[in-house]
Write a protein that holds these residues in place. Structure first.
Motif, PDB file in Angstrom:
ATOM      1  N   ASP A 106       0.817  -1.232   0.000  1.00  0.00           N
ATOM      2  CA  ASP A 106       0.000   0.000   0.000  1.00  0.00           C
ATOM      3  C   ASP A 106       0.843   1.272   0.000  1.00  0.00           C
ATOM      4  N   PRO A 107       1.716   1.444  -0.998  1.00  0.00           N
ATOM      5  CA  PRO A 107       2.616   2.600  -0.967  1.00  0.00           C
ATOM      6  C   PRO A 107       1.908   3.944  -1.109  1.00  0.00           C
ATOM      7  N   PHE A 108       0.800   3.978  -1.856  1.00  0.00           N
ATOM      8  CA  PHE A 108       0.128   5.260  -2.099  1.00  0.00           C
ATOM      9  C   PHE A 108      -0.456   5.868  -0.816  1.00  0.00           C
ATOM     10  N   PRO A 109      -1.336   5.148  -0.116  1.00  0.00           N
ATOM     11  CA  PRO A 109      -1.876   5.749   1.122  1.00  0.00           C
ATOM     12  C   PRO A 109      -0.830   5.880   2.229  1.00  0.00           C
ATOM     13  N   ASN A 110       0.258   5.115   2.132  1.00  0.00           N
ATOM     14  CA  ASN A 110       1.301   5.193   3.162  1.00  0.00           C
ATOM     15  C   ASN A 110       2.387   6.231   2.849  1.00  0.00           C
ATOM     16  N   GLY A 111       2.140   7.046   1.805  1.00  0.00           N
ATOM     17  CA  GLY A 111       3.054   8.145   1.527  1.00  0.00           C
ATOM     18  C   GLY A 111       4.363   7.762   0.864  1.00  0.00           C
ATOM     19  N   LYS A 112       4.396   6.564   0.264  1.00  0.00           N
ATOM     20  CA  LYS A 112       5.626   6.132  -0.410  1.00  0.00           C
ATOM     21  C   LYS A 112       5.534   6.240  -1.924  1.00  0.00           C
TER      22      LYS A 112
END
Length: 277
Positions: A106-112
């Protein structure tokens, strides 16, 4: 899409160009801290799924995958426009390095991840699993980028009747109902999918305003089905492999494209042989 997207970019008729997207991705990119600019096509997972996300890039650059009759890729997959699209895609990973081969979960919602390209179904997933990641505050939605053209992939689940069916009349009545206005309305109330009928889409207020209207309008105006061909699985695998060869293995584009065409054309020739037996 990244924070701070301008409001008029929410208009399905006014997408950013791929150059503008690349510029934004470069500004977000911070690989030293595990932050990447863009995932352009849902990575390199299952062939069918990730090929689905790669067809629009080819179309957006003015390229094609197959002939309209679904028999060959020669003269389509090897066009200058298609090759330009593949090169641009590969450059995101290799030259510009704004995309990664692998991302944490989940890189998008986790700011990655600054920009991700995904389907309407992802909205409910984000809302449910990441309630603190708010639409309009932490992220926005914009239409898919364009190069020489706007194009999005459409197509979802399909209904068919077997030639061996003992109940073809009843099956037809069922399909006729489900794909009609009332059936689509009932189905999409349950599934939250986008209806395949414009008349049914008009009956859902949420589909006629931001953010869902971005998906609906793009599909209506710029939606394209995946290549219609009896060798769809082989074609899908070959296209995915072509993108992987050029991007991951840094293979020469001409060679990778040539192999894909050979694979696709051979699959069609094999099919014709079987049908003649």
């Amino acid at each position: 899409m990244p924070r701070g997207f301008h409001s008029h970019r929410k208009n399905p008729d006014e997408p950013w160009t791929w150059e503008q997207v690349l510029d934004a991705a470069k500004k977000i990119n911070d690989p030293a801290n595990g932050v990447f600019g863009i995932d352009p096509a849902q990575g390199f997972g299952s062939a069918g799924g990730t090929a689905y996300f790669k067809y629009p890039i080819v179309w957006q650059f003015g390229g094609e995958i197959m002939s309209p009759d679904g028999k060959t890729s020669k003269g389509y997959l090897d066009s200058a426009q298609t090759k330009k699209a593949i090169q641009f895609f590969s450059d995101l990973y290799n030259k510009d390095q704004v995309s990664a081969m692998e991302y944490p979960p989940d890189p998008f919602p986790n700011g990655k991840l600054g920009i991700t390209i995904d389907g309407s179904w992802s909205l409910a997933n984000l809302k449910e699993k990441f309630p603190d990641f708010k639409l309009g505050v932490d992220y926005d939605i914009a239409p898919l980028p364009k190069e020489s053209a706007q194009a999005v992939a459409n197509g979802s689940w399909a209904l068919g009747i077997s030639s061996k069916s003992q109940h073809s009349d009843e099956a037809w009545k069922f399909i006729n109902f489900v794909t009609g206005h009332d059936g689509q309305k009932m189905y999409c109330e349950m599934t939250k999918d986008i209806p395949s009928r414009y008349s049914a889409a008009k009956d859902f207020p949420e589909l006629n305003e931001y953010p869902k209207n971005v998906f609906v309008v793009q599909n209506q105006k710029f939606g394209r089905p995946r290549p219609i061909t009896p060798i769809f699985p082989q074609m899908s695998d070959a296209v995915n492999k072509m993108f992987e060869d050029v991007t991951i293995s840094k293979r020469n584009i001409d060679a990778a494209v040539s192999d894909a065409i050979t694979t696709i054309d051979q699959a069609y020739a094999d099919l014709e042989k079987q049908q003649k037996k």
